[in-house]
Design an enzyme around this catalytic site. Structure first.
Site, PDB file in Angstrom:
ATOM      1  N   LYS A  14     102.704 -43.642 -47.051  1.00  0.00           N
ATOM      2  CA  LYS A  14     101.357 -42.983 -46.970  1.00  0.00           C
ATOM      3  C   LYS A  14     101.255 -42.617 -48.362  1.00  0.00           C
ATOM      4  O   LYS A  14      99.769 -42.685 -48.654  1.00  0.00           O
ATOM      5  CB  LYS A  14     100.980 -41.967 -45.657  1.00  0.00           C
ATOM      6  CG  LYS A  14     101.655 -40.731 -45.973  1.00  0.00           C
ATOM      7  CD  LYS A  14     101.136 -39.726 -44.679  1.00  0.00           C
ATOM      8  CE  LYS A  14     102.394 -38.778 -44.249  1.00  0.00           C
ATOM      9  NZ  LYS A  14     102.841 -38.032 -45.490  1.00  0.00           N
ATOM     10  N   ARG A  89      99.801 -31.096 -39.690  1.00  0.00           N
ATOM     11  CA  ARG A  89     101.077 -31.414 -39.092  1.00  0.00           C
ATOM     12  C   ARG A  89     101.068 -30.951 -37.863  1.00  0.00           C
ATOM     13  O   ARG A  89     102.114 -31.236 -37.201  1.00  0.00           O
ATOM     14  CB  ARG A  89     102.168 -30.646 -39.945  1.00  0.00           C
ATOM     15  CG  ARG A  89     102.228 -30.943 -41.201  1.00  0.00           C
ATOM     16  CD  ARG A  89     103.227 -32.518 -41.098  1.00  0.00           C
ATOM     17  NE  ARG A  89     104.257 -32.756 -42.103  1.00  0.00           N
ATOM     18  CZ  ARG A  89     104.255 -33.092 -43.400  1.00  0.00           C
ATOM     19  NH1 ARG A  89     103.266 -33.042 -44.116  1.00  0.00           N
ATOM     20  NH2 ARG A  89     105.302 -33.232 -43.933  1.00  0.00           N
ATOM     21  N   ARG A 128     114.801 -43.992 -51.214  1.00  0.00           N
ATOM     22  CA  ARG A 128     113.616 -43.425 -52.017  1.00  0.00           C
ATOM     23  C   ARG A 128     114.090 -42.871 -53.374  1.00  0.00           C
ATOM     24  O   ARG A 128     114.869 -41.767 -53.309  1.00  0.00           O
ATOM     25  CB  ARG A 128     112.551 -42.641 -51.355  1.00  0.00           C
ATOM     26  CG  ARG A 128     111.723 -42.213 -52.063  1.00  0.00           C
ATOM     27  CD  ARG A 128     110.376 -41.696 -51.174  1.00  0.00           C
ATOM     28  NE  ARG A 128     110.693 -40.687 -50.220  1.00  0.00           N
ATOM     29  CZ  ARG A 128     109.588 -40.224 -49.434  1.00  0.00           C
ATOM     30  NH1 ARG A 128     108.533 -40.749 -49.238  1.00  0.00           N
ATOM     31  NH2 ARG A 128     110.100 -39.422 -48.550  1.00  0.00           N
ATOM     32  N   ARG A 163     114.717 -36.986 -53.740  1.00  0.00           N
ATOM     33  CA  ARG A 163     114.141 -35.580 -52.974  1.00  0.00           C
ATOM     34  C   ARG A 163     115.210 -35.087 -52.168  1.00  0.00           C
ATOM     35  O   ARG A 163     116.237 -35.719 -51.537  1.00  0.00           O
ATOM     36  CB  ARG A 163     112.933 -35.872 -52.320  1.00  0.00           C
ATOM     37  CG  ARG A 163     111.907 -35.782 -52.920  1.00  0.00           C
ATOM     38  CD  ARG A 163     110.406 -36.111 -52.091  1.00  0.00           C
ATOM     39  NE  ARG A 163     110.386 -35.625 -50.571  1.00  0.00           N
ATOM     40  CZ  ARG A 163     109.203 -36.023 -49.996  1.00  0.00           C
ATOM     41  NH1 ARG A 163     108.341 -36.612 -50.219  1.00  0.00           N
ATOM     42  NH2 ARG A 163     109.316 -35.582 -48.715  1.00  0.00           N
ATOM     43  N   ARG A 174     112.574 -33.892 -39.477  1.00  0.00           N
ATOM     44  CA  ARG A 174     111.247 -34.180 -39.806  1.00  0.00           C
ATOM     45  C   ARG A 174     110.604 -35.199 -38.847  1.00  0.00           C
ATOM     46  O   ARG A 174     109.484 -34.972 -38.510  1.00  0.00           O
ATOM     47  CB  ARG A 174     110.971 -34.721 -41.206  1.00  0.00           C
ATOM     48  CG  ARG A 174     111.369 -33.732 -42.365  1.00  0.00           C
ATOM     49  CD  ARG A 174     111.875 -34.272 -43.613  1.00  0.00           C
ATOM     50  NE  ARG A 174     110.716 -34.816 -44.523  1.00  0.00           N
ATOM     51  CZ  ARG A 174     110.962 -35.924 -45.288  1.00  0.00           C
ATOM     52  NH1 ARG A 174     112.166 -36.169 -45.431  1.00  0.00           N
ATOM     53  NH2 ARG A 174     109.911 -36.332 -45.882  1.00  0.00           N
TER      54      ARG A 174
END
Ligand code: AMP
Length: 217
Positions: A14, A89, A128, A163, A174
């Site tokens: 996103k 959220r 990532r 990250r 998450r």
């Protein structure tokens, strides 16, 4: 230009899609994750609190995020449309978001849900990499966006980092939080007739096209 809200599980792309739309339509991309990562760098009580929460994969307290989002949306550059990413959220944030939007005289616009398989997400999360210099995002597990050298940015030569919440343990946290908290938000915006779905398992360009079809409608 329509206001756009993205809803998607972690690592669904996103952020990448929001940047493409930001550049093409000249509207700001407001990511609560980015704002919070900046705050986490600050040497203050708030910075330390946010940094701890981010590493755990839990959510930052609602009163902090509500305030951040309202202050950001008040800025002049949001008057002609904006992309909101990472907020709301949970259903409480969604209800307060709708109130903020109303107070500021904006429309909700379109809520775009990116659907994607969990296995694909796991692969993306561990692969990532982000450039510490120019923030470009790469993925060593994807042919589409792998850097030529695993630890070096193709664009500026900066060092790539991972990250600290991009590990499987924090991802599990998450992801299950996402399913639990986001399902009522999806229902909420479905009932308001502003929810649109795209298939996030498709290549990046195809996802962008699906999004543009929605915002041009
Ligand atoms: P993201 O970049 O959207 O994946 O967000 C990274 C982290 O920032 C999340 O795992 C949360 O700890 C925190 N965060 C981002 N947006 C919110 C929000 N709306 N409410 C609470 N915490 C948030």
């Amino acid at each position: 230009m329509k206001n756009i809200m993205f809803i998607a599980p972690p690592a669904a792309g996103k952020g990448t899609q929001a940047e493409i739309i930001e550049e093409k339509y000249h509207i700001p991309h407001i990511s609560t994750g980015d704002i919070l990562r900046d705050i986490a760098e600050e040497h203050s009580e708030l910075g330390e609190y946010v940094s701890e929460v981010l590493s755990s994969g839990e959510l930052v307290k609602d009163d902090i995020t509500d305030q951040l989002i309202e202050n950001r949306l008040k800025k002049e550059d949001c008057k002609n449309g904006f992309i909101i990413d990472g907020f709301p959220r949970n259903i409480e944030q969604a209800i307060r978001y709708d109130q903020i939007i109303k107070r500021l005289g904006y429309d909700i616009g379109v809520v775009i849900l990116i659907n994607i398989d969990k296995k694909t997400l796991e692969k993306r999360v561990v692969g990532r990499r982000i450039c510490e210099n120019c923030d470009a995002v790469f993925n060593i597990n994807s042919e589409d966006s792998a850097p030529q050298i695993d630890s070096v940015c193709d664009i500026c030569g900066g060092r790539l980092y991972q990250r600290n919440d991009d590990n499987l343990e924090a991802f599990e946290n998450r992801y299950s939080l996402y399913i639990e908290k986001v399902t009522p938000i999806i229902e909420h915006y479905k009932n308001l007739n502003v929810l649109y779905e795209v298939d996030g398992n498709k290549p990046k360009e195809s996802v962008t096209k699906q999004i543009e079809d929605i915002i041009r409608r």
